[in-house]
Design an enzyme around this catalytic site. Structure first.
Site, PDB file in Angstrom:
ATOM      1  N   THR A  89       0.835  -1.213   0.000  1.00 12.63           N
ATOM      2  CA  THR A  89       0.000   0.000   0.000  1.00 12.63           C
ATOM      3  C   THR A  89       0.865   1.257   0.000  1.00 12.63           C
ATOM      4  N   GLY A 128       2.733  -2.989   8.377  1.00 16.40           N
ATOM      5  CA  GLY A 128       2.905  -3.244   9.806  1.00 16.40           C
ATOM      6  C   GLY A 128       4.369  -3.512  10.142  1.00 16.40           C
ATOM      7  N   GLU A 371      -6.177  -5.563   4.138  1.00 15.47           N
ATOM      8  CA  GLU A 371      -6.288  -6.788   3.339  1.00 15.47           C
ATOM      9  C   GLU A 371      -7.439  -6.739   2.351  1.00 15.47           C
TER      10      GLU A 371
HETATM   11  C1  LIG Z   1      -1.617  -5.586  12.373  1.00 18.08           C
HETATM   12  C2  LIG Z   1      -2.602  -6.608  12.822  1.00 18.08           C
HETATM   13  C3  LIG Z   1      -2.350  -6.992  14.236  1.00 18.08           C
HETATM   14  C4  LIG Z   1      -3.061  -7.939  14.876  1.00 18.08           C
HETATM   15  C5  LIG Z   1      -4.038  -8.837  14.209  1.00 18.08           C
HETATM   16  C6  LIG Z   1      -3.463 -10.230  14.012  1.00 18.08           C
HETATM   17  C7  LIG Z   1      -3.972 -11.085  13.138  1.00 18.08           C
HETATM   18  C8  LIG Z   1      -5.158 -10.748  12.309  1.00 18.08           C
HETATM   19  C9  LIG Z   1      -4.996 -11.221  10.935  1.00 18.08           C
HETATM   20  C10 LIG Z   1      -4.442 -10.456  10.019  1.00 18.08           C
HETATM   21  C11 LIG Z   1      -3.952  -9.081  10.265  1.00 18.08           C
HETATM   22  C12 LIG Z   1      -2.456  -8.992  10.137  1.00 18.08           C
HETATM   23  C13 LIG Z   1      -1.892  -8.191   9.269  1.00 18.08           C
HETATM   24  C14 LIG Z   1      -2.713  -7.354   8.337  1.00 18.08           C
HETATM   25  C15 LIG Z   1      -1.814  -6.372   7.692  1.00 18.08           C
HETATM   26  C16 LIG Z   1      -2.475  -5.827   6.468  1.00 18.08           C
HETATM   27  C17 LIG Z   1      -1.865  -6.029   5.277  1.00 18.08           C
HETATM   28  C18 LIG Z   1      -2.437  -5.422   4.096  1.00 18.08           C
HETATM   29  O1  LIG Z   1      -3.427  -4.722   4.125  1.00 18.08           O
HETATM   30  S1  LIG Z   1      -1.596  -5.828   2.650  1.00 18.08           S
HETATM   31  C19 LIG Z   1      -2.401  -4.868   1.400  1.00 18.08           C
HETATM   32  C20 LIG Z   1      -3.799  -5.368   1.121  1.00 18.08           C
HETATM   33  N1  LIG Z   1      -4.281  -4.777  -0.070  1.00 18.08           N
HETATM   34  C21 LIG Z   1      -5.301  -5.279  -0.774  1.00 18.08           C
HETATM   35  O2  LIG Z   1      -5.949  -6.228  -0.391  1.00 18.08           O
HETATM   36  C22 LIG Z   1      -5.573  -4.606  -2.107  1.00 18.08           C
HETATM   37  C23 LIG Z   1      -7.013  -4.804  -2.534  1.00 18.08           C
HETATM   38  N2  LIG Z   1      -7.107  -4.781  -3.985  1.00 18.08           N
HETATM   39  C24 LIG Z   1      -7.093  -5.965  -4.702  1.00 18.08           C
HETATM   40  O3  LIG Z   1      -6.974  -7.054  -4.175  1.00 18.08           O
HETATM   41  C25 LIG Z   1      -7.257  -5.837  -6.204  1.00 18.08           C
HETATM   42  O4  LIG Z   1      -6.900  -4.551  -6.641  1.00 18.08           O
HETATM   43  C26 LIG Z   1      -8.730  -6.102  -6.633  1.00 18.08           C
HETATM   44  C27 LIG Z   1      -9.086  -7.521  -6.326  1.00 18.08           C
HETATM   45  C28 LIG Z   1      -9.660  -5.147  -5.929  1.00 18.08           C
HETATM   46  C29 LIG Z   1      -8.848  -5.842  -8.129  1.00 18.08           C
HETATM   47  O5  LIG Z   1      -7.932  -6.717  -8.758  1.00 18.08           O
HETATM   48  P1  LIG Z   1      -7.407  -6.341 -10.238  1.00 18.08           P
HETATM   49  O6  LIG Z   1      -6.430  -7.353 -10.680  1.00 18.08           O
HETATM   50  O7  LIG Z   1      -6.975  -4.922 -10.229  1.00 18.08           O
HETATM   51  O8  LIG Z   1      -8.662  -6.393 -11.224  1.00 18.08           O
HETATM   52  P2  LIG Z   1      -9.839  -7.433 -11.360  1.00 18.08           P
HETATM   53  O9  LIG Z   1     -10.836  -7.224 -10.267  1.00 18.08           O
HETATM   54  O10 LIG Z   1     -10.314  -7.319 -12.758  1.00 18.08           O
HETATM   55  O11 LIG Z   1      -9.188  -8.917 -11.196  1.00 18.08           O
HETATM   56  C30 LIG Z   1      -8.555  -9.514 -12.319  1.00 18.08           C
HETATM   57  C31 LIG Z   1      -8.702 -11.016 -12.166  1.00 18.08           C
HETATM   58  O12 LIG Z   1      -7.949 -11.445 -11.016  1.00 18.08           O
HETATM   59  C32 LIG Z   1      -8.791 -12.150 -10.138  1.00 18.08           C
HETATM   60  N3  LIG Z   1      -8.292 -11.877  -8.783  1.00 18.08           N
HETATM   61  C33 LIG Z   1      -8.246 -10.673  -8.182  1.00 18.08           C
HETATM   62  N4  LIG Z   1      -7.698 -10.819  -6.953  1.00 18.08           N
HETATM   63  C34 LIG Z   1      -7.377 -12.134  -6.825  1.00 18.08           C
HETATM   64  C35 LIG Z   1      -6.782 -12.901  -5.779  1.00 18.08           C
HETATM   65  N5  LIG Z   1      -6.408 -12.333  -4.615  1.00 18.08           N
HETATM   66  N6  LIG Z   1      -6.602 -14.223  -5.968  1.00 18.08           N
HETATM   67  C36 LIG Z   1      -6.993 -14.792  -7.150  1.00 18.08           C
HETATM   68  N7  LIG Z   1      -7.582 -14.135  -8.191  1.00 18.08           N
HETATM   69  C37 LIG Z   1      -7.750 -12.809  -7.993  1.00 18.08           C
HETATM   70  C38 LIG Z   1     -10.177 -11.609 -10.384  1.00 18.08           C
HETATM   71  O13 LIG Z   1     -11.164 -12.518  -9.940  1.00 18.08           O
HETATM   72  C39 LIG Z   1     -10.139 -11.456 -11.884  1.00 18.08           C
HETATM   73  O14 LIG Z   1     -10.285 -12.733 -12.444  1.00 18.08           O
HETATM   74  P3  LIG Z   1     -10.968 -12.906 -13.897  1.00 18.08           P
HETATM   75  O15 LIG Z   1     -10.005 -12.245 -14.837  1.00 18.08           O
HETATM   76  O16 LIG Z   1     -12.287 -12.200 -13.811  1.00 18.08           O
HETATM   77  O17 LIG Z   1     -11.099 -14.384 -14.068  1.00 18.08           O
HETATM   78  C1  LIG Z   2      -4.272  -1.427  10.670  1.00 17.60           C
HETATM   79  C2  LIG Z   2      -3.843  -1.476   9.217  1.00 17.60           C
HETATM   80  C3  LIG Z   2      -2.761  -2.264   8.867  1.00 17.60           C
HETATM   81  C4  LIG Z   2      -2.334  -2.292   7.533  1.00 17.60           C
HETATM   82  N1  LIG Z   2      -1.218  -3.038   7.219  1.00 17.60           N
HETATM   83  C5  LIG Z   2      -0.781  -3.039   5.930  1.00 17.60           C
HETATM   84  C6  LIG Z   2       0.407  -3.771   5.566  1.00 17.60           C
HETATM   85  O1  LIG Z   2       1.014  -4.425   6.422  1.00 17.60           O
HETATM   86  N2  LIG Z   2       0.840  -3.736   4.279  1.00 17.60           N
HETATM   87  C7  LIG Z   2       0.163  -3.025   3.300  1.00 17.60           C
HETATM   88  O2  LIG Z   2       0.602  -3.027   2.145  1.00 17.60           O
HETATM   89  N3  LIG Z   2      -0.979  -2.329   3.603  1.00 17.60           N
HETATM   90  C8  LIG Z   2      -1.449  -2.314   4.885  1.00 17.60           C
HETATM   91  N4  LIG Z   2      -2.596  -1.612   5.204  1.00 17.60           N
HETATM   92  C9  LIG Z   2      -3.249  -0.803   4.172  1.00 17.60           C
HETATM   93  C10 LIG Z   2      -4.551  -1.443   3.683  1.00 17.60           C
HETATM   94  O3  LIG Z   2      -4.275  -2.561   2.906  1.00 17.60           O
HETATM   95  C11 LIG Z   2      -5.324  -0.386   2.871  1.00 17.60           C
HETATM   96  O4  LIG Z   2      -5.711   0.626   3.764  1.00 17.60           O
HETATM   97  C12 LIG Z   2      -6.551  -1.022   2.213  1.00 17.60           C
HETATM   98  O5  LIG Z   2      -6.135  -1.863   1.151  1.00 17.60           O
HETATM   99  C13 LIG Z   2      -7.525   0.032   1.672  1.00 17.60           C
HETATM  100  O6  LIG Z   2      -6.876   0.888   0.750  1.00 17.60           O
HETATM  101  P1  LIG Z   2      -6.900   2.497   1.009  1.00 17.60           P
HETATM  102  O7  LIG Z   2      -6.518   2.729   2.395  1.00 17.60           O
HETATM  103  O8  LIG Z   2      -6.115   3.117  -0.089  1.00 17.60           O
HETATM  104  O9  LIG Z   2      -8.431   2.896   0.859  1.00 17.60           O
HETATM  105  P2  LIG Z   2      -9.158   3.350  -0.523  1.00 17.60           P
HETATM  106  O10 LIG Z   2      -9.018   2.280  -1.549  1.00 17.60           O
HETATM  107  O11 LIG Z   2      -8.743   4.717  -0.870  1.00 17.60           O
HETATM  108  O12 LIG Z   2     -10.671   3.324   0.007  1.00 17.60           O
HETATM  109  C14 LIG Z   2     -11.357   4.530   0.384  1.00 17.60           C
HETATM  110  C15 LIG Z   2     -12.813   4.349  -0.043  1.00 17.60           C
HETATM  111  O13 LIG Z   2     -12.838   4.257  -1.471  1.00 17.60           O
HETATM  112  C16 LIG Z   2     -13.622   3.141  -1.858  1.00 17.60           C
HETATM  113  N5  LIG Z   2     -13.151   2.528  -3.100  1.00 17.60           N
HETATM  114  C17 LIG Z   2     -11.869   2.316  -3.479  1.00 17.60           C
HETATM  115  N6  LIG Z   2     -11.834   1.659  -4.656  1.00 17.60           N
HETATM  116  C18 LIG Z   2     -13.126   1.429  -5.030  1.00 17.60           C
HETATM  117  C19 LIG Z   2     -13.756   0.774  -6.135  1.00 17.60           C
HETATM  118  N7  LIG Z   2     -13.052   0.185  -7.105  1.00 17.60           N
HETATM  119  N8  LIG Z   2     -15.104   0.721  -6.148  1.00 17.60           N
HETATM  120  C20 LIG Z   2     -15.829   1.270  -5.150  1.00 17.60           C
HETATM  121  N9  LIG Z   2     -15.308   1.915  -4.086  1.00 17.60           N
HETATM  122  C21 LIG Z   2     -13.969   1.981  -4.028  1.00 17.60           C
HETATM  123  C22 LIG Z   2     -13.436   2.133  -0.721  1.00 17.60           C
HETATM  124  O14 LIG Z   2     -14.519   1.207  -0.695  1.00 17.60           O
HETATM  125  C23 LIG Z   2     -13.415   3.051   0.500  1.00 17.60           C
HETATM  126  O15 LIG Z   2     -14.740   3.262   0.956  1.00 17.60           O
HETATM  127  C24 LIG Z   2      -3.029  -1.547   6.536  1.00 17.60           C
HETATM  128  C25 LIG Z   2      -4.137  -0.775   6.895  1.00 17.60           C
HETATM  129  C26 LIG Z   2      -4.552  -0.727   8.228  1.00 17.60           C
HETATM  130  C27 LIG Z   2      -5.753   0.121   8.603  1.00 17.60           C
END
Ligand SMILES: CC/C=C\C/C=C\C/C=C\C/C=C\CC/C=C/C(=O)SCCNC(=O)CCNC(=O)[C@H](O)C(C)(C)COP(=O)(O)OP(=O)(O)OC[C@H]1O[C@@H](n2cnc3c(N)ncnc32)[C@H](O)[C@@H]1OP(=O)(O)O
Ligand SMILES: Cc1cc2nc3c(=O)[nH]c(=O)nc-3n(C[C@H](O)[C@H](O)[C@H](O)COP(=O)(O)OP(=O)(O)OC[C@H]3O[C@@H](n4cnc5c(N)ncnc54)[C@H](O)[C@@H]3O)c2cc1C
Length: 616
Positions: A89, A128, A371
């Site tokens: 991110t 994180g 996530e």
């Molecule tokens: C800190 C916590 C402390 C204590 C808690 C302890 C434990 C608790 C447990 C966990 C917490 C611990 C740590 C958390 C830390 C957080 C980390 C993060 O947040 S990491 C960053 C996370 N970011 C995201 O998740 C990003 C979200 N966006 C997406 O995933 C993609 O952009 C999205 C899916 C929205 C769109 O994908 P995109 O490729 O851009 O386009 P499209 O939708 O057209 O998809 C194309 C094609 O791919 C298929 N697909 C998409 N995603 C997946 C996938 N993950 N796996 C398999 N396939 C996938 C999709 O279906 C499509 O397929 P077709 O082409 O239609 O067949």
């Molecule tokens: C506690 C915590 C721990 C984290 N740890 C990690 C980490 O370890 N590593 C890491 O890489 N990231 C981490 N993240 C980041 C996290 O993965 C992002 O915050 C999350 O993926 C959401 O993206 P954003 O913050 O850019 O929100 P945005 O995507 O900007 O979302 C803002 C609003 O826009 C809307 N929006 C965005 N896209 C669309 C769409 N296509 N259609 C409709 N609505 C849409 C959303 O629904 C939301 O309401 C962490 C976040 C938190 C809060």
């Protein structure tokens, strides 16, 4: 707070190591990590700064790196010789991964990648542990070869010196600031300027850049998303745990606290005797059980799929992706709202830090965002449902978790209403399929009118998210029904235990029915009498489950240290513990607070003098 959390996390990580060796010597089974992480997480109320290292950094090295890269980096990470995070991110992008700005340009002259975060919005932001704990990270960047974009790639990047922990040249790293909770996790920011890494620091199990700069595409580009799928599965289990902790606290408090006689002249009852209190607390107990079972199912599916992916069999990835999204969303939403409902069920004392419900909420709530933001993942599932509906229309078979969609699509109308469990489950599934059909009509009409798929998804978004939510309900309720009614080990259960499980199934199905009554009535005719009969059954099953509420939450087996709550302590001495916690407050160290002489006394005196003057 960060250093305390690191100290606790290291102690717990050592325990995790012993768990791993005891449960699964040399294995990569997730459960010890899961248990370890739950233990670490629960024991560190401010969140675990090693969480992303355990859950994402080590796993990405194992699953996205070649065997050689695992030997070079992964083994040291698994052994906690280096500590990493998952830096995907950015300040400007989190959801839209194809919009990530960090870039990796291949330099074939030196066989290196030049990593840059070109603008402020390109800075990695949120990972994180990135702020102070980690000395490595998986850096996710857009790969460029001869300035041509090739898609996302992952790079092992050292950000701090292993001896001094000083940031390396070209690295700008730090803490992003205070959050609502998890303030022990030191989420950080990272900027890189012309930072060079060797070609072999790009994780190349699924896609490669050869020394001469030729790019070998991954057979399935989505496999690079796999680290997120694992954590979504983890969230399902972790958040069902948070809900179970809060349900344990609120249940125990509800059988200690007495308030308001139910009959005039009678003594004040335990508040759990009030029907409305039962409706606040008992459904949350059941929801925690329902999601823990669903999460366990999902975890098994993850393990099977991960092994298949390791063998380059990607066939189960789409189903795991859909289920991981739906369960991550459902458990994080329902646990977050459920914990707040349980806090309110504890009245004023629920608002005290000593009750710990606020902190459990603050730990659970961010899972609606990290996530994959929940509504984005619902839209993702909505898109997958549209694809599967096209398969239904073409008469093709669907993935097992969506088989009910095919079955319901063949029903011309809903059968005679019986109110049985099968009837209630089928009603939820039938309403889901009706919603999918309506969403498809809207979506398809837009595509047919020359709207792009992305635009059609956006403008059909409300119907797509509704269909996704009902699909989640159908999957979770169906899983619970199978586990209670058709489980192969049902005969090993005592009749009394089976009865409690069946009461929980009755409550879950009726509760989901009433929560989605509007969605159901859109497709099924149900009379007022049939609905009133369900209302009576709801009240009856709450009464039936009331005597078992404490035993069920005791079976979650959280010790007092994990619950860390004066309201939920096993011995029930709530008032003594609340008072003990109050007396420990720093403001109670002195009878007269410092602010009296400095502020309060002059303020009151000034008001008294002004009052006298105004009388003269
Ligand atoms: C800190 C916590 C402390 C204590 C808690 C302890 C434990 C608790 C447990 C966990 C917490 C611990 C740590 C958390 C830390 C957080 C980390 C993060 O947040 S990491 C960053 C996370 N970011 C995201 O998740 C990003 C979200 N966006 C997406 O995933 C993609 O952009 C999205 C899916 C929205 C769109 O994908 P995109 O490729 O851009 O386009 P499209 O939708 O057209 O998809 C194309 C094609 O791919 C298929 N697909 C998409 N995603 C997946 C996938 N993950 N796996 C398999 N396939 C996938 C999709 O279906 C499509 O397929 P077709 O082409 O239609 O067949
Ligand atoms: C506690 C915590 C721990 C984290 N740890 C990690 C980490 O370890 N590593 C890491 O890489 N990231 C981490 N993240 C980041 C996290 O993965 C992002 O915050 C999350 O993926 C959401 O993206 P954003 O913050 O850019 O929100 P945005 O995507 O900007 O979302 C803002 C609003 O826009 C809307 N929006 C965005 N896209 C669309 C769409 N296509 N259609 C409709 N609505 C849409 C959303 O629904 C939301 O309401 C962490 C976040 C938190 C809060």
């Amino acid at each position: 707070m960060a250093s305390m959390s690191v100290k606790h996390a290291i102690a717990a990580a050592k325990k995790l190591r012993s768990l791993q060796e005891r449960f699964n010597p040399g294995g990569s089974d997730i459960y010890p990590a899961l248990m370890g992480d739950e233990a670490i997480t629960a024991l560190i109320p401010s969140g675990n700064p090693l969480s992303v290292h355990i859950l994402m950094f080590t796993r990405a090295l194992r699953e996205q790196g070649t065997d050689e890269q695992y030997e070079k980096f992964g083994r040291r990470a698994d052994n906690n010789e280096i500590i990493g995070t998952f830096a995907q991110t950015e300040l400007g992008h989190g959801t839209y991964l194809r919009g990530l700005e960090a870039r990796a340009d291949y330099d074939r002259g030196t066989e290196e990648f030049v990593l840059n975060t070109p603008k402020l919005s390109s800075y990695k932001w949120w990972p994180g542990g990135l702020g102070q704990t980690c000395n490595y990270c998986i850096f996710v960047a857009q790969l460029y070869i001869d300035n041509e974009a090739k898609g996302m790639a992952m790079f092992v990047v050292q950000i701090r010196d292993e001896e001094t922990h000083m940031p390396l040249p070209g690295v700008h790293v730090g803490e992003i600031g205070k959050k609502m909770g998890l303030n022990g996790v030191n989420n950080g920011f990272l900027g890189l300027k012309d930072y060079r890494v060797p070609r072999l620091n790009m994780l190349m199990r699924h896609q490669q850049v050869l020394p001469d700069g030729r790019f070998v595409k991954s057979p399935v580009s989505q496999v690079s998303y796999f680290p997120m799928v694992f954590v979504r599965c983890m969230v399902a289990r972790q958040n069902s745990n948070y809900l179970a902790q809060a349900a344990t606290i609120a249940t125990r408090y509800s059988v200690i606290r007495r308030q308001s006689p139910i009959e005039e002249g009678q003594p004040e009852p335990k508040i759990l005797e009030h029907l409305t209190q039962q409706m606040k607390v008992i459904p949350e107990i059941v929801t925690a059980v329902v999601y823990r079972l669903a999460a366990a199912n999902l975890q098994n599916m993850y393990n099977e799929t991960a092994e298949a992916v390791y063998r380059k069999d990607f066939s189960r990835l789409p189903e795991l992706h859909a289920l991981a999204c739906i369960l991550k969303v459902a458990t994080s939403y329902d646990s977050t709202y459920g914990i707040e409902r349980l806090r309110q069920a504890c009245g004023g004392h629920g608002y005290l830090t000593a009750g710990n419900l606020g902190n459990i909420f603050a730990m659970a709530a961010p899972a609606c965002t990290y996530e994959g933001e929940n509504s984005v993942l619902y839209l993702q599932v909505g898109k997958i449902l549209m694809k599967n509906w096209s398969q239904v229309l073409a008469g093709r078979e669907l993935m097992p978790s969506m088989a009910y969609i095919s079955e319901c699509s063949k029903m011309t109308s809903f059968p005679q209403w019986t109110g049985s469990w099968e009837c209630l489950l089928k009603a939820i599934q039938y309403a889901c399929v009706g919603s999918i059909r309506l969403a498809f009509q809207s979506y398809n009409a837009r595509v047919q009118s020359a709207q792009s798929q992305t635009a059609a998804v956006n403008y059909s978004g409300l119907e797509l998210t509704k269909a996704a939510e009902l699909h989640g309900r159908s999957y979770v309720a169906g899983n619970f029904y199978q586990q209670i009614v058709n489980s192969p080990n049902k005969h090993q259960r005592s009749p009394q235990f089976q009865k409690v499980l069946e009461n929980m199934l009755e409550l879950h199905l009726i509760q989901i029915f009433f929560r989605h009554l509007g969605d159901i009535l859109r497709f099924i005719r149900i009379t007022e009498d049939e609905i009133s009969a369900l209302q009576r059954r709801l009240e009856e099953v709450l009464k039936e489950l009331r005597p078992d509420a404490v035993a069920i939450t005791d079976a979650f087996d959280f010790n007092d240290k994990i619950l860390s709550s004066a309201l939920g302590c096993y011995d029930g001495n709530v008032y003594e513990r609340l008072f003990e916690a109050a007396l420990k407050h720093p403001l109670n160290r002195k009878s007269v607070p410092d602010f009296f002489e400095a502020h309060l006394k002059p303020f009151m005196k000034e008001n008294a003098d002004n009052a006298k003057k105004s009388k003269l």
